[in-house]
Scaffold this active site. Structure first.
Site, PDB file in Angstrom:
ATOM      1  N   GLU A   4      -2.241  -0.654  -5.093  1.00 29.11           N
ATOM      2  CA  GLU A   4      -0.827  -0.935  -4.827  1.00 29.11           C
ATOM      3  C   GLU A   4      -0.657  -2.022  -3.779  1.00 29.11           C
ATOM      4  O   GLU A   4      -1.154  -1.896  -2.653  1.00 29.11           O
ATOM      5  CB  GLU A   4      -0.112   0.347  -4.369  1.00 29.11           C
ATOM      6  N   LYS A  64       5.094  10.440  -0.306  1.00 32.20           N
ATOM      7  CA  LYS A  64       4.281   9.548  -1.130  1.00 32.20           C
ATOM      8  C   LYS A  64       3.861   8.339  -0.303  1.00 32.20           C
ATOM      9  O   LYS A  64       2.732   7.849  -0.421  1.00 32.20           O
ATOM     10  CB  LYS A  64       5.069   9.118  -2.359  1.00 32.20           C
ATOM     11  N   ASP A 110     -12.690  13.606  -1.671  1.00 36.41           N
ATOM     12  CA  ASP A 110     -11.932  14.147  -2.794  1.00 36.41           C
ATOM     13  C   ASP A 110     -10.434  13.928  -2.582  1.00 36.41           C
ATOM     14  O   ASP A 110      -9.790  14.663  -1.832  1.00 36.41           O
ATOM     15  CB  ASP A 110     -12.250  15.640  -2.942  1.00 36.41           C
ATOM     16  N   HIS A 115       7.650  -5.575  -0.282  1.00 34.22           N
ATOM     17  CA  HIS A 115       6.764  -5.074  -1.330  1.00 34.22           C
ATOM     18  C   HIS A 115       6.653  -6.074  -2.476  1.00 34.22           C
ATOM     19  O   HIS A 115       5.567  -6.364  -2.958  1.00 34.22           O
ATOM     20  CB  HIS A 115       7.287  -3.742  -1.848  1.00 34.22           C
TER      21      HIS A 115
END
Length: 456
Positions: A115, A293, A309, A408
């Site tokens: 991202e 998030k 993990d 972004h």
């Protein structure tokens, strides 16, 4: 400013105890390395220049950094030993987050993510925190739990008490499965038991509490659970079913705090807006999901780079976001302190390790751990959670100051331009046009690229 810290010599990337658990050896020799995570102009350097800077700042041999090149990294033969039915490898970009000071030490932090803006936002937020000492952490230890599900106990409440009466016997039985872990200060330390009403009847749930030291802990905890399950079933007068760790690692909490400079953030109004945005995330689960998030953008990227993990960590964090009232809420909080600066805090479970798993098999993960120079799983966890807070701050600042799209999408424009086929010499020109035209789409990038190549 730079900090002096001890880094193990080449080949020793874990703590002495961790390596003793892993291979029975103890390393004594250490070297002193000065690490300065502040690298102005790092983003404007070429890939090779960045590699050289990382090697220089960490004192690592260039051959270690070379593992980050796909040519020298994970090969198909190695991958075939890691999972089943291997047919290939999917690459994920690995970037370096700069400017991080965590508990008085500087770190260059490898982050694996696809991202745009994540690495840049974390680095920028860490720069803002450096003015006030960086990130400060604390933790509740390296403790995980196994759950053993017991069914068909005729007297569940009495079974619970019988199991607790046998606590010492059960702990001894569990520790007999991993004497090396016990030797280095870990092992099972407690047994708790719950009576759980379910739609299929009343279950008795035993929790084995285990200090896993520098491991993530799944293998050690699951082995102990398997070993003690028959004895627990016998005492309860029923049968055992599930015997596995829980990823709700609420005995393995890491807490981080930082102060972000109000002037670097853009002034008092930006600080106030971030506080308002944080308050909404605390009150509204719809906003909290996106807010969290943003935290996981940083945490997952750092966890993945270290070979740990990601699914276990994500499950633990999101379960922790559900409070005692059953409502999903923000994991982080932002407040304005007495001096008008922004105070940020984050508290999450962080089950990561340096022993076993992909961390010891994947060459890129091994290189990432060496770049970090961490000596314990606790240190690794502290850095990862600091990255989560930094990334969260970066996203909140973008929303509060300029809207998420401006920052972004400027980075996203590079991905779009590359997708359209722009070469390295054409990339900046195409990106500039996409931003100026406010049309960051592949079809528009293809049009711009065609015009550029035709001389129009």
């Amino acid at each position: 400013m730079g900090y002096i810290r001890s880094r193990s010599v080449e080949g020793n990337t874990g703590s002495a105890d961790a390596l003793s658990i892993a291979d029975g050896r103890r390393y004594e020799e250490e070297e002193t390395v000065t690490v300065n995570s502040r690298i102005p102009g790092f983003k404007d350097s070429s890939v090779q220049q960045r590699r050289d800077l990382v090697a220089e700042r960490t004192g690592l041999d260039a051959n270690i950094i070379a593992a980050l090149d796909p040519i020298h990294g994970l090969g198909v033969e190695q991958a075939d030993h890691m999972i089943e039915n291997v047919i290939g490898i999917m690459g994920i970009p690995v970037g370096i987050a700069t400017n991080f000071t965590v508990d008085g030490l500087d770190y260059l932090v490898p982050m694996a993510t696809e991202e745009p803006s994540v690495v840049a936002a974390a680095s920028n937020a860490a720069r803002m925190a450096r003015q006030h000492g960086g990130f400060h952490t604390s933790n509740s230890g390296s403790v995980m739990q196994a759950q053993i599900q017991l069914l068909d106990a005729p007297d569940p409440e009495a079974a619970r008490l019988r199991l607790l009466e046998a606590r010492d016997e059960i702990i001894d039985l569990a520790n007999a499965q991993d004497p090396t872990l016990v030797k280095f200060g870990g092992g099972a330390s407690d047994l708790t038991v719950r009576v759980l009403p379910t739609r299929t009847g009343t279950h008795v749930i035993a929790h084995l509490v285990v200090d896993v030291r520098d491991a993530m802990g799944a293998n050690a905890v699951n082995t102990m659970a398997e070993a003690i399950a028959p004895r627990l079933a016998d005492i309860a007068g029923g049968r055992s079913l599930l015997r596995i760790l829980t990823n709700k690692a609420d005995h393995r909490i890491v807490r981080v705090r930082a102060v972000f400079d109000k002037d670097l953030l853009g002034g008092g109004e930006v600080v106030n807006n971030i506080v308002h945005a944080s308050a909404m995330a605390e009150a509204d689960p719809y906003r909290a999901a996106t807010h969290n998030k943003g935290i996981m953008n940083g945490i997952t990227a750092a966890v993945l780079a270290s070979g740990n993990d990601t699914r276990a960590v994500e499950a633990g964090c999101h379960s922790h976001a559900v409070g005692a009232d059953g409502r999903y809420t923000a994991l982080s909080h932002f407040e304005k302190n007495a001096d008008g600066h922004l105070s940020g805090t984050l508290e999450v479970p962080m089950a990561v390790g340096l022993v076993g798993g992909a961390t010891k098999v994947h060459p890129v993960a091994q290189a990432a751990v060496k770049i970090l120079g961490v000596s314990t799983a606790t240190e690794l966890a502290a850095i990862i959670v600091a990255v989560g807070l930094a990334q969260n701050l970066g996203a909140c600042r973008a929303l509060a100051a300029e809207g998420i799209q401006r920052g972004h999408m400027s980075l996203h424009a590079r991905t779009v331009a590359a997708t359209a086929g722009a070469t390295s010499s054409e990339l900046d020109l195409v990106v500039r046009r996409l931003i100026d035209d406010r049309s960051i789409r592949v079809e528009h990038a293809e049009k711009v690229l065609a015009e550029l190549r035709s001389g129009n």
